[in-house]
Write a protein that holds these residues in place. Structure first.
Motif, PDB file in Angstrom:
ATOM      1  N   PRO A   1      10.384   0.781  11.981  1.00  0.00           N
ATOM      2  CA  PRO A   1       9.055   0.148  11.939  1.00  0.00           C
ATOM      3  C   PRO A   1       8.197   0.779  10.852  1.00  0.00           C
ATOM      4  O   PRO A   1       8.293   1.984  10.603  1.00  0.00           O
ATOM      5  N   PRO A   2       7.366  -0.012  10.181  1.00  0.00           N
ATOM      6  CA  PRO A   2       6.492   0.559   9.146  1.00  0.00           C
ATOM      7  C   PRO A   2       5.469   1.504   9.755  1.00  0.00           C
ATOM      8  O   PRO A   2       5.079   1.368  10.923  1.00  0.00           O
ATOM      9  N   VAL A   3       5.069   2.485   8.954  1.00  0.00           N
ATOM     10  CA  VAL A   3       4.105   3.469   9.433  1.00  0.00           C
ATOM     11  C   VAL A   3       2.752   2.828   9.693  1.00  0.00           C
ATOM     12  O   VAL A   3       2.088   3.100  10.693  1.00  0.00           O
ATOM     13  N   ALA A   4       2.321   1.954   8.809  1.00  0.00           N
ATOM     14  CA  ALA A   4       1.016   1.307   8.938  1.00  0.00           C
ATOM     15  C   ALA A   4       1.065  -0.035   8.231  1.00  0.00           C
ATOM     16  O   ALA A   4       1.875  -0.240   7.315  1.00  0.00           O
ATOM     17  N   PRO A   5       0.225  -0.970   8.615  1.00  0.00           N
ATOM     18  CA  PRO A   5       0.165  -2.255   7.908  1.00  0.00           C
ATOM     19  C   PRO A   5      -0.245  -2.049   6.460  1.00  0.00           C
ATOM     20  O   PRO A   5      -0.934  -1.075   6.121  1.00  0.00           O
ATOM     21  N   PRO A   6       0.155  -2.956   5.570  1.00  0.00           N
ATOM     22  CA  PRO A   6      -0.208  -2.798   4.157  1.00  0.00           C
ATOM     23  C   PRO A   6      -1.708  -2.769   3.909  1.00  0.00           C
ATOM     24  O   PRO A   6      -2.165  -2.137   2.959  1.00  0.00           O
ATOM     25  N   ASP A   7      -2.481  -3.469   4.764  1.00  0.00           N
ATOM     26  CA  ASP A   7      -3.929  -3.507   4.562  1.00  0.00           C
ATOM     27  C   ASP A   7      -4.668  -2.500   5.432  1.00  0.00           C
ATOM     28  O   ASP A   7      -5.888  -2.598   5.604  1.00  0.00           O
ATOM     29  N   ALA A   8      -3.943  -1.543   6.017  1.00  0.00           N
ATOM     30  CA  ALA A   8      -4.590  -0.545   6.868  1.00  0.00           C
ATOM     31  C   ALA A   8      -5.474   0.372   6.032  1.00  0.00           C
ATOM     32  O   ALA A   8      -5.162   0.704   4.883  1.00  0.00           O
ATOM     33  N   GLU A   9      -6.590   0.787   6.621  1.00  0.00           N
ATOM     34  CA  GLU A   9      -7.506   1.678   5.923  1.00  0.00           C
ATOM     35  C   GLU A   9      -6.882   3.063   5.796  1.00  0.00           C
ATOM     36  O   GLU A   9      -6.292   3.578   6.737  1.00  0.00           O
ATOM     37  N   GLY A  10      -7.026   3.634   4.639  1.00  0.00           N
ATOM     38  CA  GLY A  10      -6.456   4.944   4.371  1.00  0.00           C
ATOM     39  C   GLY A  10      -6.114   5.077   2.909  1.00  0.00           C
ATOM     40  O   GLY A  10      -6.691   4.417   2.039  1.00  0.00           O
ATOM     41  N   LEU A  11      -5.170   5.949   2.610  1.00  0.00           N
ATOM     42  CA  LEU A  11      -4.784   6.248   1.227  1.00  0.00           C
ATOM     43  C   LEU A  11      -3.271   6.321   1.142  1.00  0.00           C
ATOM     44  O   LEU A  11      -2.624   6.940   1.990  1.00  0.00           O
ATOM     45  N   ARG A  12      -2.727   5.706   0.104  1.00  0.00           N
ATOM     46  CA  ARG A  12      -1.289   5.766  -0.169  1.00  0.00           C
ATOM     47  C   ARG A  12      -1.078   6.432  -1.520  1.00  0.00           C
ATOM     48  O   ARG A  12      -1.667   6.011  -2.519  1.00  0.00           O
ATOM     49  N   ILE A  13      -0.254   7.485  -1.512  1.00  0.00           N
ATOM     50  CA  ILE A  13       0.032   8.246  -2.726  1.00  0.00           C
ATOM     51  C   ILE A  13       1.538   8.414  -2.856  1.00  0.00           C
ATOM     52  O   ILE A  13       2.291   8.167  -1.906  1.00  0.00           O
ATOM     53  N   ASN A  14       1.964   8.845  -4.033  1.00  0.00           N
ATOM     54  CA  ASN A  14       3.383   9.027  -4.332  1.00  0.00           C
ATOM     55  C   ASN A  14       3.668  10.500  -4.589  1.00  0.00           C
ATOM     56  O   ASN A  14       2.881  11.186  -5.268  1.00  0.00           O
ATOM     57  N   LEU A  15       4.801  10.972  -4.081  1.00  0.00           N
ATOM     58  CA  LEU A  15       5.254  12.340  -4.305  1.00  0.00           C
ATOM     59  C   LEU A  15       6.587  12.313  -5.030  1.00  0.00           C
ATOM     60  O   LEU A  15       7.438  11.461  -4.752  1.00  0.00           O
ATOM     61  N   ILE A  16       6.761  13.245  -5.944  1.00  0.00           N
ATOM     62  CA  ILE A  16       8.009  13.387  -6.694  1.00  0.00           C
ATOM     63  C   ILE A  16       8.536  14.797  -6.432  1.00  0.00           C
ATOM     64  O   ILE A  16       7.804  15.775  -6.547  1.00  0.00           O
ATOM     65  N   SER A  17       9.804  14.877  -6.085  1.00  0.00           N
ATOM     66  CA  SER A  17      10.391  16.176  -5.772  1.00  0.00           C
ATOM     67  C   SER A  17      11.816  16.221  -6.280  1.00  0.00           C
ATOM     68  O   SER A  17      12.425  15.197  -6.592  1.00  0.00           O
ATOM     69  N   GLN A  18      12.334  17.437  -6.346  1.00  0.00           N
ATOM     70  CA  GLN A  18      13.716  17.632  -6.739  1.00  0.00           C
ATOM     71  C   GLN A  18      14.636  17.332  -5.562  1.00  0.00           C
ATOM     72  O   GLN A  18      14.218  17.294  -4.410  1.00  0.00           O
ATOM     73  N   VAL A  19      15.883  17.117  -5.855  1.00  0.00           N
ATOM     74  CA  VAL A  19      16.855  16.801  -4.813  1.00  0.00           C
ATOM     75  C   VAL A  19      17.006  18.003  -3.877  1.00  0.00           C
ATOM     76  O   VAL A  19      17.050  19.146  -4.322  1.00  0.00           O
ATOM     77  N   GLY A  20      17.087  17.727  -2.610  1.00  0.00           N
ATOM     78  CA  GLY A  20      17.286  18.807  -1.641  1.00  0.00           C
ATOM     79  C   GLY A  20      16.227  18.847  -0.571  1.00  0.00           C
ATOM     80  O   GLY A  20      16.422  19.460   0.466  1.00  0.00           O
ATOM     81  N   ASN A  21      15.080  18.180  -0.768  1.00  0.00           N
ATOM     82  CA  ASN A  21      14.051  18.143   0.257  1.00  0.00           C
ATOM     83  C   ASN A  21      14.457  17.166   1.357  1.00  0.00           C
ATOM     84  O   ASN A  21      14.645  15.978   1.102  1.00  0.00           O
ATOM     85  N   ALA A  22      14.611  17.643   2.572  1.00  0.00           N
ATOM     86  CA  ALA A  22      15.055  16.811   3.689  1.00  0.00           C
ATOM     87  C   ALA A  22      13.859  16.065   4.272  1.00  0.00           C
ATOM     88  O   ALA A  22      13.372  16.359   5.361  1.00  0.00           O
ATOM     89  N   ILE A  23      13.365  15.078   3.529  1.00  0.00           N
ATOM     90  CA  ILE A  23      12.239  14.267   3.960  1.00  0.00           C
ATOM     91  C   ILE A  23      12.724  12.835   4.128  1.00  0.00           C
ATOM     92  O   ILE A  23      13.404  12.292   3.259  1.00  0.00           O
ATOM     93  N   SER A  24      12.388  12.216   5.257  1.00  0.00           N
ATOM     94  CA  SER A  24      12.799  10.846   5.520  1.00  0.00           C
ATOM     95  C   SER A  24      11.601  10.045   6.011  1.00  0.00           C
ATOM     96  O   SER A  24      10.531  10.598   6.320  1.00  0.00           O
ATOM     97  N   THR A  25      11.786   8.729   6.082  1.00  0.00           N
ATOM     98  CA  THR A  25      10.717   7.831   6.511  1.00  0.00           C
ATOM     99  C   THR A  25      10.291   8.162   7.941  1.00  0.00           C
ATOM    100  O   THR A  25      11.117   8.343   8.828  1.00  0.00           O
ATOM    101  N   GLY A  26       8.977   8.237   8.129  1.00  0.00           N
ATOM    102  CA  GLY A  26       8.429   8.544   9.441  1.00  0.00           C
ATOM    103  C   GLY A  26       8.094   9.993   9.662  1.00  0.00           C
ATOM    104  O   GLY A  26       7.470  10.326  10.681  1.00  0.00           O
ATOM    105  N   ASP A  27       8.475  10.870   8.754  1.00  0.00           N
ATOM    106  CA  ASP A  27       8.149  12.289   8.908  1.00  0.00           C
ATOM    107  C   ASP A  27       6.640  12.499   8.850  1.00  0.00           C
ATOM    108  O   ASP A  27       5.924  11.800   8.119  1.00  0.00           O
ATOM    109  N   PRO A  28       6.124  13.482   9.589  1.00  0.00           N
ATOM    110  CA  PRO A  28       4.669  13.672   9.629  1.00  0.00           C
ATOM    111  C   PRO A  28       4.135  14.333   8.360  1.00  0.00           C
ATOM    112  O   PRO A  28       4.824  15.105   7.698  1.00  0.00           O
TER     113      PRO A  28
END
Length: 545
Positions: free
Chosen positions: A147-174
């Motif tokens: 399920p998506p974290v929030a609707p596309p028009d939800a109030e808040g802020l969306r930003i992008n992160l760039i990292s090197q390979v090896g960070n165990a981050i997946s969709t839904g992580d806090p």
């Protein structure tokens, strides 16, 4: 006789009433077809990797728990790589089908956020529709795995992160701020061309004000245990991050708050908090240390300190080890690449003049600034680079190593101790041991004679103490003391002897008073005992002339 009149037959066309019934039935059927067609919504195609729990004619499509469509057909794609689902939507759902619309399957799930979708255990899985706000329509959609974290028009802020390979981050992580969850990871994917991970974060309102231009993001690993030159550190994140990881952020110490972040801003995701703090020092001076001592215990990331204050970082150990070294060096040294970071002295993170700092360091080299390796942790043997001034430092000749300026060095703490021990051993070797030993032998002989005399005196004392007369000496002393006490008691104020002594002294005093005139007469006339005393006239004062 007139001719008879003949009747003329003319055919008359008319509709038989019998046809009214089929005509009415045809009209009713046409109206019913039109009515059914007008009530049918559009047909869409859903693409899924796995059609688990989806059944044709049974699985519903809902939004806000209201039915807006039904699955009509489930089949495999022509390339057999995914499942294609054909669904009939209701007319009211036609305006919801656009590029921003999201679909996902609602079924029982167990995740870090808890248990969800228990209501589908009895009713069966269904497809959830999240309407979008785009104006461009769409008929083919990809069904999301989560399920998506929030609707596309939800109030808040969306930003992008760039990292090197090896960070165990997946969709839904806090996404946490000082241990409090303020957002989620919406999407994570790997870019094979640039070989980096890209994450999209959603920061829910009103916490978007916490993200500014000076904010740093790093991975929350749950438990971080570190034992290095700076000591022993333990970091424990939230329970959710402890189980599955996550991302946290904050503003480094002594840094300004910065400007409010914009939608879609790009940031770098660091491995830990220390790396995030170090990442803000983008301007630096690189030097090469040619170390003659051992570099065991010195690792990349170790601090470069000036009298306990960190001013730089060790970058590489060793660095270009096989490169030719300057001819002025007498030994094969180990090159170590370090960075001097002037921004550590400026909390505003403004641009610094690196050329001015390089000139300043050159002047400090002339005044004895040298680098050395010192132990930062005796337990692990970790080393760090220490900068300090040495008055007796050898004058430094500026040189380069692989186009990097060389930072002057001196022996470290252990090397200095080793050198001092070596100098001490050299001095001991140069000492004249034989005269010292002769003198020591003479001293020992004299000491032996002295000890013999002391032993003789001790023997005499032992014999004296063993004599019976010596053992009776305390008793004789006690007897004498008793007699003296008895004698003194005879002269006490209430004793007869004291009274007689007092009378004798009184008589003696009276006798002395009686003898005073005789003594004065004898002083004046010594023959007064034989002749009478000569009387002299009273002296007469002289008359004035």
């Amino acid at each position: 006789m007139s001719d008879p009149v003949r009747a003329e037959r003319r055919p008359q066309r008319s509709l038989s009433p019998i046809w009214i019934v089929p005509l009415v039935a045809l009209l009713i059927g046409a109206w019913m077809i039109y009515d059914n067609l007008s009530k049918l919504g559009p047909t869409i195609t859903l693409i899924m990797d796995n059609a688990e729990g989806i059944e044709a004619g049974k699985t519903l499509i809902k939004t806000r728990n209201v039915e807006v469509g039904r699955v009509e057909k489930v089949r495999l794609s022509d390339d057999l790589e995914h499942a294609e689902i054909t669904a009939r939507m209701s007319p009211q759902a036609e305006d919801m089908l656009n590029e921003d619309t999201r679909f996902w399957v609602v079924k029982p799930r167990i995740g870090r956020e808890g248990v969800s979708g228990l209501g589908t255990v009895l009713s069966g899985a269904y497809i959830q529709l999240l309407p979008g706000s785009s104006e461009e329509t769409k008929e083919i959609f990809d069904v999301l795995e989560q399920p998506p974290v929030a609707p596309p028009d939800a109030e808040g802020l969306r930003i992008n992160l760039i990292s090197q390979v090896g960070n165990a981050i997946s969709t839904g992580d806090p996404v946490t701020y000082q241990g409090y969850t303020v957002g989620r990871v919406e999407d994570s994917h790997f870019d094979p061309e640039k070989r980096e991970m890209r994450h999209r974060l959603y920061i829910q309102s009103p916490y978007e004000v916490l993200v500014t231009s000076t904010t740093r993001f790093w991975t929350a690993s749950g438990v971080d245990v570190r034992l290095d030159s700076e000591g022993f550190k333990v970091n424990v994140a939230s329970l959710e991050s402890l189980i599955g990881g996550g991302i946290t952020f904050g503003v480094p110490d002594n840094a300004s708050i910065g400007r409010q972040a914009k939608e879609g801003a790009n940031y770098v995701l660091f491995n830990d908090e220390d790396s995030a703090k170090e990442g803000r020092y983008g301007q630096y001076l690189e030097y090469v240390m040619l170390v003659d001592d051992t570099v065991r215990g010195l690792s990349p990331g170790a601090p470069v300190e000036y009298r306990g204050v960190r001013i730089g970082t060790v970058v590489s150990v060793p660095w270009n080890f096989t490169a030719p070294q300057p001819d002025s060096l007498s030994r094969f040294a180990i090159p170590v690449l370090i960075r001097i970071e002037p921004q550590r002295f400026d909390d505003t993170e403004q641009d610094v003049n690196t050329e001015q700092w390089q000139q300043r360091l050159d002047r400090m080299f002339d005044h004895g600034l040298r680098a050395s390796l010192k132990a930062g942790n005796l337990l692990t043997g970790a080393l760090f680079v220490d900068l300090n001034f040495y008055k007796d430092a050898v004058p430094f000749q500026r040189m380069t190593f692989v186009k990097k300026q060389v930072f002057p060095t001196t022996s470290g703490g252990f090397a200095q101790i080793e050198q001092k021990v070596s100098n001490l051993l050299d001095k001991l070797n140069n000492l004249q041991i034989e005269p010292v030993l002769d003198t020591l032998n003479q001293t020992l002989a004299s000491t032996q004679k002295t000890m013999d005399k002391v032993n003789g005196i001790a023997t005499s004392v032992d014999a004296l103490l063993a004599d019976p007369a010596t053992s009776q000496l305390p008793e004789n002393v006690n007897t004498t003391m008793r007699q003296l006490r008895d004698t003194l008691q005879g002269f006490a104020p209430d004793s007869q002897g004291y009274h007689e002594l007092t009378q004798t002294l009184s008589r003696l005093e009276k006798l002395m008073r009686d003898l005073q005139p005789v003594v004065r007469t004898l002083n004046d006339q010594p023959n007064a005992l034989i002749f009478d005393k000569t009387l002299t006239e009273d002296p007469q004062p002289r008359a004035s002339k």
